[in-house]
Design an enzyme around this catalytic site. Sequence first.
Site, PDB file in Angstrom:
ATOM      1  N   ASP A 124      86.224  94.123  63.949  1.00 12.06           N
ATOM      2  CA  ASP A 124      86.067  95.450  63.085  1.00 12.06           C
ATOM      3  C   ASP A 124      85.262  95.500  61.985  1.00 12.06           C
ATOM      4  OD1 ASP A 124      86.525  98.512  63.049  1.00 12.06           O
ATOM      5  OD2 ASP A 124      88.476  98.145  61.876  1.00 12.06           O
TER       6      ASP A 124
ATOM      7  N   HIS B 280      83.049 105.968  53.519  1.00 10.74           N
ATOM      8  CA  HIS B 280      84.547 105.722  53.731  1.00 10.74           C
ATOM      9  C   HIS B 280      84.936 104.488  52.798  1.00 10.74           C
ATOM     10  CE1 HIS B 280      88.549 104.527  55.694  1.00 10.74           C
ATOM     11  NE2 HIS B 280      88.221 103.152  55.511  1.00 10.74           N
TER      12      HIS B 280
ATOM     13  N   ARG C  82      89.857 101.654  42.473  1.00 11.06           N
ATOM     14  CA  ARG C  82      89.038 101.430  41.447  1.00 11.06           C
ATOM     15  C   ARG C  82      87.951 102.566  41.428  1.00 11.06           C
ATOM     16  NH1 ARG C  82      88.962  97.376  45.332  1.00 11.06           N
ATOM     17  NH2 ARG C  82      87.116  98.455  46.194  1.00 11.06           N
TER      18      ARG C  82
ATOM     19  N   GLU D 214      91.508 106.473  62.514  1.00 11.01           N
ATOM     20  CA  GLU D 214      90.079 106.093  61.750  1.00 11.01           C
ATOM     21  C   GLU D 214      89.017 106.175  62.811  1.00 11.01           C
ATOM     22  OE1 GLU D 214      89.872 102.047  59.740  1.00 11.01           O
ATOM     23  OE2 GLU D 214      90.989 102.743  58.224  1.00 11.01           O
TER      24      GLU D 214
ATOM     25  N   GLU E  61      85.898 105.733  64.420  1.00 12.27           N
ATOM     26  CA  GLU E  61      84.763 104.611  64.602  1.00 12.27           C
ATOM     27  C   GLU E  61      83.979 104.672  65.908  1.00 12.27           C
ATOM     28  OE1 GLU E  61      86.018 100.800  63.540  1.00 12.27           O
ATOM     29  OE2 GLU E  61      87.818 101.407  62.216  1.00 12.27           O
TER      30      GLU E  61
ATOM     31  N   ASP F 160      90.638 103.321  65.020  1.00 10.95           N
ATOM     32  CA  ASP F 160      91.419 102.120  64.658  1.00 10.95           C
ATOM     33  C   ASP F 160      92.724 102.670  63.797  1.00 10.95           C
ATOM     34  OD1 ASP F 160      91.821  99.583  63.432  1.00 10.95           O
ATOM     35  OD2 ASP F 160      90.462 100.206  61.732  1.00 10.95           O
TER      36      ASP F 160
ATOM     37  N   ARG G 216      99.209 102.847  57.018  1.00 10.72           N
ATOM     38  CA  ARG G 216      98.691 102.574  55.725  1.00 10.72           C
ATOM     39  C   ARG G 216      99.928 102.012  54.681  1.00 10.72           C
ATOM     40  NH1 ARG G 216      93.504 103.026  56.678  1.00 10.72           N
ATOM     41  NH2 ARG G 216      93.071 104.848  57.380  1.00 10.72           N
TER      42      ARG G 216
ATOM     43  N   GLN H 129      99.978  98.267  55.670  1.00 11.44           N
ATOM     44  CA  GLN H 129      98.691  97.569  55.043  1.00 11.44           C
ATOM     45  C   GLN H 129      98.616  97.498  53.847  1.00 11.44           C
ATOM     46  OE1 GLN H 129      95.385 100.272  56.271  1.00 11.44           O
ATOM     47  NE2 GLN H 129      93.870  98.852  55.449  1.00 11.44           N
TER      48      GLN H 129
ATOM     49  N   LYS I 187      97.280  97.084  61.964  1.00  9.37           N
ATOM     50  CA  LYS I 187      96.362  97.633  62.678  1.00  9.37           C
ATOM     51  C   LYS I 187      96.539  97.229  64.097  1.00  9.37           C
ATOM     52  CE  LYS I 187      93.115  98.673  59.504  1.00  9.37           C
ATOM     53  NZ  LYS I 187      92.169  99.955  59.447  1.00  9.37           N
TER      54      LYS I 187
ATOM     55  N   THR J  56      94.635 100.022  69.416  1.00  8.73           N
ATOM     56  CA  THR J  56      93.540 100.525  69.061  1.00  8.73           C
ATOM     57  C   THR J  56      92.741 101.274  70.401  1.00  8.73           C
ATOM     58  OG1 THR J  56      92.849  98.568  67.743  1.00  8.73           O
ATOM     59  CG2 THR J  56      90.963  99.887  68.522  1.00  8.73           C
TER      60      THR J  56
ATOM     61  N   THR K 249      85.086 102.877  59.644  1.00 13.70           N
ATOM     62  CA  THR K 249      85.295 104.485  59.819  1.00 13.70           C
ATOM     63  C   THR K 249      84.048 105.208  59.214  1.00 13.70           C
ATOM     64  OG1 THR K 249      87.656 103.890  58.991  1.00 13.70           O
ATOM     65  CG2 THR K 249      86.945 106.287  58.722  1.00 13.70           C
TER      66      THR K 249
ATOM     67  N   GLU L 153      91.647 109.615  53.428  1.00 14.18           N
ATOM     68  CA  GLU L 153      90.522 110.206  52.679  1.00 14.18           C
ATOM     69  C   GLU L 153      90.930 111.693  52.675  1.00 14.18           C
ATOM     70  OE1 GLU L 153      87.981 107.888  55.461  1.00 14.18           O
ATOM     71  OE2 GLU L 153      86.863 108.176  53.824  1.00 14.18           O
TER      72      GLU L 153
END
Lengths: 434, 434
Positions: free
Chosen positions: B134, B141, B150, B206, B208, B240, B244, B247, B260, B264, B367, B381
Site C-alpha cells: 500500500d 490525503h 502537524r 480509504e 484508492e 483500504d 482509526r 491505528q 488495516k 481490503t 488515498t 478527512e
Amino acid sequence: MTQSTLTRSWIASANGHSDFPLQNLPLGVFSVQGSAPRSGVAIGEHIFDLEAALAAGLFEGAAKVAVEASLGGALNAYFALGKSARVALRERLLELLSEGSTLRGKIEAQGAKLLPLAADCELHLPAKIGDYTDFYVGIEHAKNVGKLFRPDNPLLPNYKYVPIGYHGRASTIRPSGVDVRRPKGQTLPAGQNEPVFGPCARLDYELELGIWIGQGNDMGDAIAIGEASEHIAGFCLLNDWSARDIQAWEYQPLGPFLSKSFITSISPWVVTAEALEPFRRAQPARPQGDPQPLPYLLDAHDQAHGALDIELEVLLLTASMREQNLPAQRLGLSNSLNMYWTAAQLVAHHSVNGCQLQPGDLFGSGTLSGPDQSQLGSLLEITEGGKHPVELASGEVRKFLEDGDEIIFRARCKREGFASIGFGECRGKVVAAR
Amino acid sequence: MTQSTLTRSWIASANGHSDFPLQNLPLGVFSVQGSAPRSGVAIGEHIFDLEAALAAGLFEGAAKVAVEASLGGALNAYFALGKSARVALRERLLELLSEGSTLRGKIEAQGAKLLPLAADCELHLPAKIGDYTDFYVGIEHAKNVGKLFRPDNPLLPNYKYVPIGYHGRASTIRPSGVDVRRPKGQTLPAGQNEPVFGPCARLDYELELGIWIGQGNDMGDAIAIGEASEHIAGFCLLNDWSARDIQAWEYQPLGPFLSKSFITSISPWVVTAEALEPFRRAQPARPQGDPQPLPYLLDAHDQAHGALDIELEVLLLTASMREQNLPAQRLGLSNSLNMYWTAAQLVAHHSVNGCQLQPGDLFGSGTLSGPDQSQLGSLLEITEGGKHPVELASGEVRKFLEDGDEIIFRARCKREGFASIGFGECRGKVVAAR
C-alpha cells in the site's frame, strides 16, 4: 521412546553433538542434483527422504496422511493438518530411526532414503509463504534502538501493551545460503537536506526467531490465546537483513519498506513444537511496574509454559578470515527468552481483529538481543549506530557489513537430562551492489 | 477497430452508459452457481466466457495463448505473459464483439458464452495475490492527515522524494461485495494512559486505485523507470478499510498493522493499460519549489504520459437509506491525477532495492483525495478526525462508519471523442463485531 530417555539413533551422526539428533526430527524440503523438491527429515548428517520412505510402505494411518501432505515441494498442506498429524509422524519417525528399530535393515537396504546432508542436497524454503509478518518483541533490542533516538524514554507508550509488528515482504524470503545483494536506495547524508541515491552504506543483520503458522483461521474469527499455540507448526532462524541508512530516510510515517524487502534469510528446517517441548519455560516475570497483558493475550498455561529457552548465536566470517583460514567470529550470543511476548501471544494478537492466518505464513520475532553487550543481535546495537566499530580477531574493524562478509546464525537448546537440539544454520554472504 | 472510432458492440447493453463498453474489455474470474471459477471478460451487462469461447475455437495464435493462460481460476499466468499477449487478446475480442463481427452468429448460437453479469455469476479475486503493497502517494490525503498531527508542517521531509509505501496484508483482500466485519482491538481512550480492548469505534474507508503487477523481476534486479509501465497488468478500485482508533495506538514505530489487516476490498475487473490509454495525461506539474524526482524515478515519456485521469467516486448507503429507498449518497468525487507519483514510478521505486515483484502482486495507491472538501477520500478527512460530523440526506449524521453502512466506490474515464469506460463497483457493508 520419549526425549527425556536420551534414546539414540542407529544413524551414528545423529548421536553426539548434532543439531539433528533423534529428538529433533525437523522437516524440510530438498532436492538432489536438480530433482523436483521433496520433503525430508534431518537426522544427524543425513536427510531421511519421506517420499521414498512412503513408497517403501513405512507409514500408515495418521503418519501416512502427514507424509502424503508433505509431498509436492512445500509443507503447507502438512502444516494445515495441525498437531495430531505432526505427533503421529514424529512417533513413527522415532520408531523407524531409534537404535532398536526393527526396520533399520529395511531402510538401509534402500540406501537412497538416507541422503548425506552435506553433499548434493539443496535445501529450499520449506513452504510457500503467503504472508510474512515481522514483530518487534525483543524488548532489549527495542530499548537499544529507542535509546539511539530517545535516550531518556526509549520505549514508546504502546510497547508493553501491544505486541508491535508490521507486514513484511514474502517474495524475497530465501533459504540459508542465498547471497545477499547489497541494496541500492535513497539515503539522506548527515547534515544534508536532500537525499542521494546509491548502494546502502549501513548494511546490517537482525537475529530473529521465525515462527511457522500451521492451521489457519477464517477471516473474521480471532484465535483465542488458549488455542494459539496449536496454530504454530514450528520454528526456524531468521535474518531480517536491514539497510539502516535507507530505513532512516524512508520509514516515517508508515514503517520500514525497501530497507528490509531486498532479502530475508531463514534456516530451512522446521523445528517442531514437540521437539522444543522440553525447552519451554515460564514467561519471564515482567519487571515491577509493567502492565499485565490485556485479557485477550493472557492465558495461565501460556504464562507458565509459553516461553522458549533457545540459545541464539551470531557469527561473522569475513573474506579476510576465509583467506586466512580463521574461524568465524562470534558477534553475539543471545536467547529467545528475551521475547517480551510468547509466540502464542503473537498469534492471538495478529488474529484478534479477524485477520486471516494461513498455513505457511511466517512470523519473525524481532531482533532478540539480550541486556549485555555480548548478547546484541545487530551491528546497529553493537556499534551504537556506527559510533564504536567492532574490532575483529582478523585485525579488521566493522561499523556495518562489508561485501564478502558472511553472517551465520546458529541455535541450540540445552537442558539437563534431555538431548540437546539445534536448528541448523542460517547463512548469508553479502555481495556487491549491482 | 480502435477506441477513438467509438465502435459499437452487437451486445446492446455495452453501448450507452455501461462501465464495460467494447473499448474496456476487462478480465476477471467468475463462477456460476458454484462452478469452478473461470476467466471472463465484462461486456455491457454480460460476461463473455473465455473458457467456453476457447472451446468453441474462437482464438488462435497469441490470443489463444493468452486465454489459455487465463484459465484455472486466477489470472497470474496471464499477467505474466505481458503486454503483447494482452494486446493480442484485446484485438481478437474487439473483432469478436464489435457490431460488424462476422462471428456474432456463432457466438450467439452458443448462448452460454454470454452470461448475464447480474444473475448467477459470482465474481472472485482475479488473481492469487502474492504480496500486497500500500502506497501513500495521494498528496492531498497525506497533507490532510499530516495537518491533524502537524498543522504547520503536514508533509514529512521525505514525502516529495520517496514514494512512501508499506507492506500490507494479502490474505484478507476480498472482492467487492464481501461484508466488512468491524474489527476489535486495543485503543487508547482520550486522556487515558492505559488502552482498552473492544470493537473499533472509528471505522473508515480509504479511496484508492489498485495496480496489478504483470511481469515480475528476479530478486536483485531493479525494474528501470523506462520499462516499469510494461510490468503493470491493469488497474482496479481498492478500499483500504481503516480502524482509526486502533491505528492511532498501534502504529508507532513500525506503521499500520491490525488497523488495516482485517479486510481490503477490491473491484473484481482488471481494467487494462490498453483500455486506459486514451485517459493518460502528463504528470501534473509539481508545485514551485518541489524537488525533481531522482534519476531512477525520472523518465521523459512517463512524465509526459504516465498519469491517469480517472474520476473516482465514493458513495454511502446506510441501513436507513435502504429502508427508505433513498439512493446512496455521494461522500466524495476525486481523481487519480491526485497521485504525486505515477504507477510506473511506484514499480521502479519498489524494485530499486532488488525486491522481487511477481505477477499478481497488488499495489494500492494510497488515498486519492483532491484539494477540495468535496473531493476527500476518507471520513477522517471529511470530519477532521470526527470533529465535524457529516449530515446525510437521510437525516442521519456520521463521524465514522456504523454497522449497516455500505461504502460503494465507482470510477469513470471520460474524454471527448472516446468511449467512456468504468471500473465496476467496489462495495462493502459494515457488519457488527463478533
